[in-house]
Design an enzyme around this catalytic site. Structure first.
Site, mmCIF file in Angstrom:
data_model
loop_
_atom_site.group_PDB
_atom_site.id
_atom_site.type_symbol
_atom_site.label_atom_id
_atom_site.label_comp_id
_atom_site.label_asym_id
_atom_site.label_seq_id
_atom_site.Cartn_x
_atom_site.Cartn_y
_atom_site.Cartn_z
ATOM 1 N N THR A 36 -20.525 47.308 2.590
ATOM 2 C CA THR A 36 -20.645 48.124 3.809
ATOM 3 C C THR A 36 -19.461 47.914 4.749
ATOM 4 O O THR A 36 -19.303 48.654 5.713
ATOM 5 C CB THR A 36 -21.948 47.792 4.573
ATOM 6 O OG1 THR A 36 -22.012 46.376 4.762
ATOM 7 C CG2 THR A 36 -23.172 48.265 3.807
ATOM 8 N N LYS A 90 -30.786 39.107 -3.178
ATOM 9 C CA LYS A 90 -29.838 38.183 -3.834
ATOM 10 C C LYS A 90 -28.740 37.751 -2.866
ATOM 11 O O LYS A 90 -28.321 36.599 -2.843
ATOM 12 C CB LYS A 90 -29.189 38.861 -5.047
ATOM 13 C CG LYS A 90 -30.081 38.952 -6.259
ATOM 14 C CD LYS A 90 -29.248 39.529 -7.416
ATOM 15 C CE LYS A 90 -30.078 39.697 -8.668
ATOM 16 N NZ LYS A 90 -29.346 40.415 -9.716
ATOM 17 N N ASN A 98 -25.122 29.486 -2.326
ATOM 18 C CA ASN A 98 -23.709 29.244 -2.667
ATOM 19 C C ASN A 98 -22.914 28.715 -1.475
ATOM 20 O O ASN A 98 -22.099 27.801 -1.608
ATOM 21 C CB ASN A 98 -23.071 30.526 -3.207
ATOM 22 C CG ASN A 98 -23.575 30.855 -4.602
ATOM 23 O OD1 ASN A 98 -23.850 29.950 -5.396
ATOM 24 N ND2 ASN A 98 -23.715 32.137 -4.910
ATOM 25 N N GLY A 101 -23.999 25.185 -0.640
ATOM 26 C CA GLY A 101 -23.418 24.266 -1.623
ATOM 27 C C GLY A 101 -21.967 23.956 -1.288
ATOM 28 O O GLY A 101 -21.522 22.810 -1.374
ATOM 29 N N ARG A 105 -20.429 20.267 -0.285
ATOM 30 C CA ARG A 105 -19.295 19.626 -0.975
ATOM 31 C C ARG A 105 -18.143 19.337 -0.019
ATOM 32 O O ARG A 105 -17.558 18.262 -0.047
ATOM 33 C CB ARG A 105 -18.804 20.525 -2.120
ATOM 34 C CG ARG A 105 -17.664 19.913 -2.940
ATOM 35 C CD ARG A 105 -17.200 20.824 -4.062
ATOM 36 N NE ARG A 105 -16.637 22.080 -3.608
ATOM 37 C CZ ARG A 105 -15.412 22.218 -3.088
ATOM 38 N NH1 ARG A 105 -14.633 21.167 -2.928
ATOM 39 N NH2 ARG A 105 -14.981 23.399 -2.697
ATOM 40 N N TYR A 144 -34.781 42.692 3.394
ATOM 41 C CA TYR A 144 -33.904 42.139 4.438
ATOM 42 C C TYR A 144 -34.633 41.024 5.196
ATOM 43 O O TYR A 144 -34.115 39.913 5.327
ATOM 44 C CB TYR A 144 -33.507 43.270 5.384
ATOM 45 C CG TYR A 144 -32.529 42.876 6.471
ATOM 46 C CD1 TYR A 144 -31.194 42.635 6.177
ATOM 47 C CD2 TYR A 144 -32.945 42.779 7.800
ATOM 48 C CE1 TYR A 144 -30.286 42.300 7.188
ATOM 49 C CE2 TYR A 144 -32.045 42.447 8.809
ATOM 50 C CZ TYR A 144 -30.712 42.203 8.497
ATOM 51 O OH TYR A 144 -29.824 41.878 9.501
ATOM 52 N N TYR A 158 -31.407 22.277 3.405
ATOM 53 C CA TYR A 158 -30.128 21.578 3.185
ATOM 54 C C TYR A 158 -29.839 20.597 4.328
ATOM 55 O O TYR A 158 -29.211 19.557 4.125
ATOM 56 C CB TYR A 158 -28.969 22.578 3.024
ATOM 57 C CG TYR A 158 -28.787 23.054 1.598
ATOM 58 C CD1 TYR A 158 -29.637 23.988 1.031
ATOM 59 C CD2 TYR A 158 -27.754 22.549 0.803
ATOM 60 C CE1 TYR A 158 -29.475 24.421 -0.275
ATOM 61 C CE2 TYR A 158 -27.574 22.971 -0.507
ATOM 62 C CZ TYR A 158 -28.444 23.910 -1.044
ATOM 63 O OH TYR A 158 -28.278 24.328 -2.343
ATOM 64 N N THR A 174 -27.011 44.698 17.799
ATOM 65 C CA THR A 174 -25.634 44.632 18.307
ATOM 66 C C THR A 174 -24.942 45.969 18.025
ATOM 67 O O THR A 174 -25.197 46.597 17.007
ATOM 68 C CB THR A 174 -24.888 43.489 17.587
ATOM 69 O OG1 THR A 174 -25.642 42.283 17.755
ATOM 70 C CG2 THR A 174 -23.490 43.295 18.132
HETATM 71 P P1 NAD Z 1 -22.030 45.047 8.266
HETATM 72 O O1 NAD Z 1 -22.776 45.759 7.203
HETATM 73 O O2 NAD Z 1 -20.978 45.780 9.015
HETATM 74 O O3 NAD Z 1 -21.354 43.728 7.701
HETATM 75 C C1 NAD Z 1 -21.806 43.030 6.569
HETATM 76 C C2 NAD Z 1 -20.596 42.658 5.721
HETATM 77 O O4 NAD Z 1 -21.045 41.887 4.588
HETATM 78 C C3 NAD Z 1 -19.884 43.897 5.160
HETATM 79 O O5 NAD Z 1 -18.496 43.763 5.349
HETATM 80 C C4 NAD Z 1 -20.254 43.887 3.687
HETATM 81 O O6 NAD Z 1 -19.296 44.522 2.881
HETATM 82 C C5 NAD Z 1 -20.405 42.393 3.422
HETATM 83 N N1 NAD Z 1 -21.257 42.086 2.276
HETATM 84 C C6 NAD Z 1 -22.493 42.602 1.993
HETATM 85 N N2 NAD Z 1 -22.970 42.065 0.865
HETATM 86 C C7 NAD Z 1 -22.029 41.168 0.426
HETATM 87 C C8 NAD Z 1 -21.944 40.319 -0.711
HETATM 88 N N3 NAD Z 1 -22.928 40.252 -1.618
HETATM 89 N N4 NAD Z 1 -20.834 39.548 -0.855
HETATM 90 C C9 NAD Z 1 -19.822 39.617 0.051
HETATM 91 N N5 NAD Z 1 -19.860 40.413 1.138
HETATM 92 C C10 NAD Z 1 -20.954 41.191 1.323
HETATM 93 O O7 NAD Z 1 -23.132 44.468 9.257
HETATM 94 P P2 NAD Z 1 -23.005 43.649 10.619
HETATM 95 O O8 NAD Z 1 -23.770 44.384 11.637
HETATM 96 O O9 NAD Z 1 -21.590 43.268 10.890
HETATM 97 O O10 NAD Z 1 -23.839 42.352 10.255
HETATM 98 C C11 NAD Z 1 -23.217 41.103 9.963
HETATM 99 C C12 NAD Z 1 -24.300 40.030 9.816
HETATM 100 O O11 NAD Z 1 -25.007 39.891 11.044
HETATM 101 C C13 NAD Z 1 -25.338 40.366 8.743
HETATM 102 O O12 NAD Z 1 -25.678 39.181 8.053
HETATM 103 C C14 NAD Z 1 -26.513 40.854 9.544
HETATM 104 O O13 NAD Z 1 -27.723 40.616 8.879
HETATM 105 C C15 NAD Z 1 -26.390 40.037 10.816
HETATM 106 N N6 NAD Z 1 -27.050 40.727 11.953
HETATM 107 C C16 NAD Z 1 -26.482 41.847 12.497
HETATM 108 C C17 NAD Z 1 -27.143 42.494 13.535
HETATM 109 C C18 NAD Z 1 -26.568 43.723 14.197
HETATM 110 O O14 NAD Z 1 -27.245 44.320 15.026
HETATM 111 N N7 NAD Z 1 -25.348 44.139 13.903
HETATM 112 C C19 NAD Z 1 -28.372 41.999 13.996
HETATM 113 C C20 NAD Z 1 -28.919 40.892 13.382
HETATM 114 C C21 NAD Z 1 -28.244 40.249 12.370
#
Ligand code: NAD
Ligand code: UDP
Length: 319
Positions: A36, A90, A98, A101, A105, A144, A158, A174
């Site tokens: 994304t 996943k 990961n 971990g 390390r 989610y 951990y 946000t």
């Molecule tokens: P976003 O979708 O813009 O960013 C998520 C990023 O993670 C993307 O760049 C995507 O490509 C990358 N990604 C997804 N799956 C991946 C994988 N398997 N391996 C490597 N990269 C992967 O969303 P965001 O709003 O920037 O959210 C960032 C984090 O903050 C997330 O973990 C989200 O759950 C958390 N969060 C965001 C909000 C919000 O309102 N924006 C609220 C609560 C929590």
């Protein structure tokens, strides 16, 4: 100089975190699989000798020597995390294993980007960190919500079992520049619709509430939490306490964009939380943090961003 790994660093929040940590004189590794996120969000950093971009999926182990890890990798918009719920689980669970971990390390500090979704459709309002939540474990949001809840459990395990230095931030809604044009979340949807004079799609009766924080505020909260001493693990709520209904948000955005859009009602998605507002007493006390940017100020800056990108296909998530 610290070497800091940011997973999900090419995403909306992650890219702003890259900017902030580089500005503070750190060496930053941005890891992303671009599910994304987009290279566009960090293209201005390419060529900076303290910035490294790695295409990698957090469901696979990753090896590097680092001092700190911010674990943000995970699709965050309901529209996108529901496309492939198994991958979403996943990413949260195997990604956490990961990265924990790696932290074990390297003895790095590690911060988890958790979410207000761990509270589900809350029966306690506003939500303090002590509230255990009301989550449907089988519903459309469960990949989610339960993925993030399991990640929190892994972080605590951990910490207790291996002494890993962990921090859990529960981030509330946000918004800001660099959220993709078709991210699907409410602020980007409404702004893009309003700028195109297309119908603004309010789901349900629009009376459900959210409390919206500007991206610079959340980045500051995350950095402050990472910089706390080892006794502080969280969870800590990071959010704005000003609560708005979705229909009010639509009207505000329509006014700020001077849009001709009509506001139309669409069905409410399953399990859509009816209200949400953080109790941020803990963040105030232990981080000396509180949000500084008011909604209209943040929206104005965000609208300017979308105006500059609205005609570009580069900012659309492609499948
Ligand atoms: P976003 O979708 O813009 O960013 C998520 C990023 O993670 C993307 O760049 C995507 O490509 C990358 N990604 C997804 N799956 C991946 C994988 N398997 N391996 C490597 N990269 C992967 O969303 P965001 O709003 O920037 O959210 C960032 C984090 O903050 C997330 O973990 C989200 O759950 C958390 N969060 C965001 C909000 C919000 O309102 N924006 C609220 C609560 C929590
Ligand atoms: N929403 C809406 N119209 C949209 C997108 C979202 O009315 O085009 C509503 C959605 O039903 C929810 C709120 O806005 O009640 C926030 O949705 P978002 O997807 O931004 O975040 P979350 O539900 O995860 O808090």
């Amino acid at each position: 100089m610290k070497r800091i790994l940011i997973t999900g660093g090419a995403g909306f929040i992650g890219s702003h975190l890259c900017d902030r940590l580089l500005k503070e004189g750190n060496d930053v590794i941005c890891l992303d699989n671009f599910l994304t996120g987009t290279k566009r969000n960090i293209e201005h950093l390419i060529g900076n000798k303290y910035f490294e971009l790695v295409r990698h999926d957090v469901t696979l182990p990753f090896y590097a020597e680092v001092d700190e890890i911010y674990n943000l990798a995970c699709p965050a918009s309901p529209v996108h995390y529901q496309v492939n719920p198994i991958k979403t689980i996943k990413t949260s669970v195997m990604g956490a294993i990961n990265m924990l971990g790696l932290a074990k390390r390297t003895k790095a500090k590690i911060l988890q980007a958790s979410t207000s979704e761990v509270y589900g459709n809350p029966e306690v309002h506003p939500q303090p960190e002590t509230y255990w939540g009301n989550v449907n474990p089988l519903g459309t949001r469960s990949s989610y919500d339960e993925g993030k809840r399991c990640a929190e459990s892994l972080f605590m395990s951990y910490y207790h079992q291996n002494g890993v230095r962990i921090k859990i931030a529960r981030i509330f809604n946000t918004y800001g520049p660099r959220m993709r044009l078709n991210d699907g979340r409410v602020v980007s949807n409404f702004i893009v619709q309003a700028l195109k004079n297309e119908p603004i799609t309010v789901y349900g009766n629009g009376k459900q509430t959210r409390s919206f924080q500007y991206v610079d505020d959340v980045v500051d909260g995350l950095v402050r939490l990472m910089n706390t001493n080892n006794d502080i693990t969280g969870p800590v709520n990071i959010g704005n306490t000003n609560e708005y209904s979705v229909e009010d948000l639509a009207s505000i955005i329509k006014r700020l964009t001077i849009s001709k859009s009509e506001i139309v009602m669409h069905p409410l998605p399953d399990d859509d939380p009816m209200k949400r507002k953080p109790d941020i007493s803990l963040a105030r006390e232990i981080l000396g943090w509180e949000p500084l940017i008011e909604l209209e100020q943040g929206l104005t800056q965000t609208i300017d961003y979308y105006k500059s990108k609205i005609d570009s296909t580069d900012y659309i998530i492609k499948r």
